[in-house]
Design an enzyme around this catalytic site. Sequence first.
Site, PDB file in Angstrom:
ATOM      1  N   GLY A   1       0.745 -20.743   6.737  1.00  0.00           N
ATOM      2  CA  GLY A   1       1.847 -19.836   6.395  1.00  0.00           C
ATOM      3  C   GLY A   1       1.483 -18.369   6.549  1.00  0.00           C
ATOM      4  O   GLY A   1       2.242 -17.490   6.151  1.00  0.00           O
TER       5      GLY A   1
ATOM      6  N   ILE B   1       0.859  -1.200   0.000  1.00  0.00           N
ATOM      7  CA  ILE B   1       0.000   0.000   0.000  1.00  0.00           C
ATOM      8  C   ILE B   1       0.892   1.247   0.000  1.00  0.00           C
ATOM      9  O   ILE B   1       1.743   1.397   0.875  1.00  0.00           O
ATOM     10  CB  ILE B   1      -0.901   0.064   1.258  1.00  0.00           C
ATOM     11  CG1 ILE B   1      -1.726  -1.206   1.405  1.00  0.00           C
ATOM     12  CG2 ILE B   1      -1.787   1.287   1.233  1.00  0.00           C
ATOM     13  CD1 ILE B   1      -2.506  -1.260   2.709  1.00  0.00           C
TER      14      ILE B   1
ATOM     15  N   LYS C   1       5.266   0.253  13.056  1.00  0.00           N
ATOM     16  CA  LYS C   1       4.682   0.879  11.862  1.00  0.00           C
ATOM     17  C   LYS C   1       4.013   2.215  12.201  1.00  0.00           C
ATOM     18  O   LYS C   1       4.162   3.192  11.466  1.00  0.00           O
ATOM     19  CB  LYS C   1       3.704  -0.098  11.206  1.00  0.00           C
ATOM     20  CG  LYS C   1       4.433  -1.284  10.554  1.00  0.00           C
ATOM     21  CD  LYS C   1       3.482  -2.386  10.145  1.00  0.00           C
ATOM     22  CE  LYS C   1       4.215  -3.518   9.432  1.00  0.00           C
ATOM     23  NZ  LYS C   1       3.376  -4.713   9.248  1.00  0.00           N
TER      24      LYS C   1
ATOM     25  N   ASP D   1       4.989  -5.361  15.940  1.00  0.00           N
ATOM     26  CA  ASP D   1       5.110  -5.014  14.520  1.00  0.00           C
ATOM     27  C   ASP D   1       4.269  -3.765  14.214  1.00  0.00           C
ATOM     28  O   ASP D   1       4.756  -2.802  13.608  1.00  0.00           O
ATOM     29  CB  ASP D   1       4.650  -6.224  13.690  1.00  0.00           C
ATOM     30  CG  ASP D   1       4.592  -5.962  12.215  1.00  0.00           C
ATOM     31  OD1 ASP D   1       5.646  -6.070  11.556  1.00  0.00           O
ATOM     32  OD2 ASP D   1       3.497  -5.643  11.701  1.00  0.00           O
TER      33      ASP D   1
HETATM   34  N1  HSE Z   1       4.176  -9.933   9.910  1.00  0.00           N
HETATM   35  C1  HSE Z   1       3.704  -8.775   9.214  1.00  0.00           C
HETATM   36  C2  HSE Z   1       2.181  -8.850   9.075  1.00  0.00           C
HETATM   37  C3  HSE Z   1       4.373  -8.708   7.863  1.00  0.00           C
HETATM   38  O1  HSE Z   1       1.588  -9.878   9.445  1.00  0.00           O
HETATM   39  O2  HSE Z   1       1.562  -7.896   8.646  1.00  0.00           O
HETATM   40  C4  HSE Z   1       4.332  -7.373   7.217  1.00  0.00           C
HETATM   41  O3  HSE Z   1       5.057  -6.413   7.912  1.00  0.00           O
END
Ligand code: HSE
Length: 400
Positions: free
Chosen positions: A181, A130, A199, A195
């Site tokens: 996966g 994006i 961001k 994470d």
């Molecule tokens: N592990 C991250 C997610 C990958 O699931 O969005 C992308 O940064």
Amino acid sequence: MKAAIMGYGTIGSGVAETLRVNHDVIARRVGEPIELKKVLDLREFEGDPIQPLIVHDYMDIVNDPEIKIVVETMGGVEPAYTFVKAMLEAGKHVTTSNKALVADKGAELIRIAKEHKVNFMFEASVGGGIPIIRCLQSCLTGDVIEYIAGIVNGTTNYMMTEMADKGADFDDVLKEAQAKGFAEKDPTADIEGYDACRKIAILTSLVAGQQVDYKDIPTEGITHISADDIKYAKKIGRKVKLLATSREEGDTYACRVAPFLVDPENPLYNVEGVFNAVLVHGNILGDGMFYGSGAGKLPTASAVVGDMVKIAKHLDKNVPIEWKEEKLELADPGLDKYRFFVRTTDDQGMIDESFGEGVEYIDADIVPGEVGFITPEMEQRAFDEKAGKLTGVVNSIRLA
Ligand code: HSE
């Protein structure tokens, strides 16, 4: 135009594939082809067409004057930081998909790039494919960005969607996501919100123009969300989503990563599965939402290669990015205002005594012996105090 990739994993191999598949169109847009000359990795890749390009020492790339563009897709802060810094100091442009590196060292690497008249770009570090970083840096630079709310982690959004669709519990959905996966073998960074935290730190640094320390952002993951919470959410017509938020407060921002009960009127309500979306409110734009494939090999490679093309068109020029190293002191998260959903085994007398008038009880018999209610809007600190007086709180989730 010669390029190198550092880290031939999922994203790095996606970048190589994109350069191959879209070779001609990229050559047309740049004015010459971008050729991959070296690939840094610890492994050999016997039999892979990439094998002749493999090098094991990053100095082989640093000392190659033909290589102008370096892609960093290794992940983690070190040794990526050391390698990227060396590339910039050697006069090479760098693009990275590595949010840990950008959140931690972004401001410094932007300065080093400027000092060496090269570019450090990181479109792929937030929202995968994006184009949110470039939009904030260029299309929306005429606006004051007053609010950002993002679903910026595909793993957790997939899990929340599956829990809502199947009524399944957290552990079962996580196991299934790992088997398919969609979730990493070690899913900690995703499910604990780390994470998403990095961001929103990157996005806030960009709109504030200075360094946001991700460690200052209050971060909760989704590990405490159960199938029963989802039943309550459905009862009140909402969905649980892990949101990363940033709100302008005076001359700074208030940031948070946490699961929220999202209202159907909120555009983020319909963002399902592994998709990402970033909702932005500009003082002139009003609302805008950027939606799409937020993770994975090719969507992320798309953003990296987009940066490579942009770099190739600005080889002799640093494209300025406003992100100073001076740390931004974030607003006190205790002053953030929300309505809160609460599950508790306390009786209504205790709840009324703590929270007073204005509590809305949820008429649902989801867990025997438990009451669910929603508070009026209040500051986080006031909520913590009132909820602290109850003895049987099972869970609480903010409303959005
Ligand atoms: N592990 C991250 C997610 C990958 O699931 O969005 C992308 O940064």
